[in-house]
Design an enzyme around this catalytic site. Structure first.
Site, PDB file in Angstrom:
ATOM      1  CG  ASN A  41      41.167  42.123  42.494  1.00 44.23           C
ATOM      2  OD1 ASN A  41      42.384  42.171  42.671  1.00 44.23           O
ATOM      3  ND2 ASN A  41      40.317  42.666  43.345  1.00 44.23           N
ATOM      4  CD  GLU A  43      37.668  46.325  42.766  1.00 43.15           C
ATOM      5  OE1 GLU A  43      37.661  47.544  43.071  1.00 43.15           O
ATOM      6  OE2 GLU A  43      37.501  45.407  43.596  1.00 43.15           O
ATOM      7  CB  CYS A  52      37.647  37.182  39.732  1.00 41.24           C
ATOM      8  SG  CYS A  52      36.072  37.505  40.526  1.00 41.24           S
ATOM      9  CD  GLU A  54      39.884  33.807  41.858  1.00 40.86           C
ATOM     10  OE1 GLU A  54      39.776  34.972  41.420  1.00 40.86           O
ATOM     11  OE2 GLU A  54      39.457  33.460  42.975  1.00 40.86           O
ATOM     12  CB  CYS A  85      33.426  34.421  43.126  1.00 41.81           C
ATOM     13  SG  CYS A  85      33.602  34.625  41.345  1.00 41.81           S
ATOM     14  CB  CYS A  88      36.330  32.231  39.676  1.00 41.26           C
ATOM     15  SG  CYS A  88      36.659  33.960  39.268  1.00 41.26           S
TER      16      CYS A  88
HETATM   17  N1  THU Z   1      37.457  38.791  43.642  1.00 33.39           N
HETATM   18  C1  THU Z   1      38.383  38.021  42.993  1.00 33.39           C
HETATM   19  O1  THU Z   1      39.305  38.532  42.349  1.00 33.39           O
HETATM   20  N2  THU Z   1      38.247  36.673  43.080  1.00 33.39           N
HETATM   21  C2  THU Z   1      37.268  36.024  43.763  1.00 33.39           C
HETATM   22  O2  THU Z   1      37.137  34.808  43.658  1.00 33.39           O
HETATM   23  C3  THU Z   1      36.375  36.785  44.631  1.00 33.39           C
HETATM   24  C4  THU Z   1      36.341  38.250  44.389  1.00 33.39           C
HETATM   25  C5  THU Z   1      37.580  40.254  43.553  1.00 33.39           C
HETATM   26  C6  THU Z   1      36.502  40.917  42.737  1.00 33.39           C
HETATM   27  C7  THU Z   1      36.499  42.314  43.330  1.00 33.39           C
HETATM   28  O3  THU Z   1      37.490  43.078  42.685  1.00 33.39           O
HETATM   29  C8  THU Z   1      36.916  42.101  44.780  1.00 33.39           C
HETATM   30  O4  THU Z   1      37.505  40.816  44.843  1.00 33.39           O
HETATM   31  C9  THU Z   1      35.778  42.198  45.783  1.00 33.39           C
HETATM   32  O5  THU Z   1      34.730  41.367  45.426  1.00 33.39           O
END
Ligand code: THU
Length: 130
Positions: A41, A43, A52, A54, A85, A88
């Site tokens: 991920n 940010e 994300c 994925e 999520c 994704c």
């Molecule tokens: N996140 C992912 O990388 N994948 C997911 O399927 C769920 C959420 C990350 C996004 C963000 O950086 C952190 O997790 C908190 O939501």
């Protein structure tokens, strides 16, 4: 069970850029040729710009010419198993092979296997555009 895929997802988590949530995610995507692409991920101070793990892995793969995936492994530091999520799930469904396994990794050696079709049974597809 693909141990290499699991190890790669755990390794990819090390590169997570998550200064705002402190929630690190690593993903490893397996394509129909047996190649693996990883992602974490990423940010952003503008939170909505976050990507994300994925989708990072998927975009890396697609941009290198790989567009059909048979499995993805997802690793986090959470106490439970972390499912992908909704965005994704939709994104992966565009590039999923007939069956796409999803390995959810808890800690270093607990793995739960599910399928994209199970988590996302009736998504929007190119057929819906006709
Ligand atoms: N996140 C992912 O990388 N994948 C997911 O399927 C769920 C959420 C990350 C996004 C963000 O950086 C952190 O997790 C908190 O939501």
């Amino acid at each position: 069970m693909n141990q290499k895929l699991i190890d790669k997802a755990i390794e990819a988590k090390q590169c997570a850029y998550a200064p705002y949530s402190a929630f690190r995610v690593g993903a490893a995507l397996l394509d129909d040729k047996g190649d693996i692409y990883t992602g974490c991920n990423v940010e952003n101070a503008s939170y909505g710009a976050t990507i994300c793990a994925e989708r990072t892995a998927a975009v890396k793969a697609i941009s290198e010419g790989s567009t059909s995936f048979t499995a993805i492994a997802i690793a986090t530091d959470a106490k439970g198993y972390t499912p992908p999520c909704g965005i994704c799930r939709q994104f992966l469904s565009e590039f999923a092979a007939d069956e796409m396994d999803i390995y959810l990794i808890k800690g270093d050696d607990n793995v739960m296997i599910t399928r994209l079709k199970e988590l996302f049974p009736s998504g929007f597809t190119k057929e819906d555009l006709i």
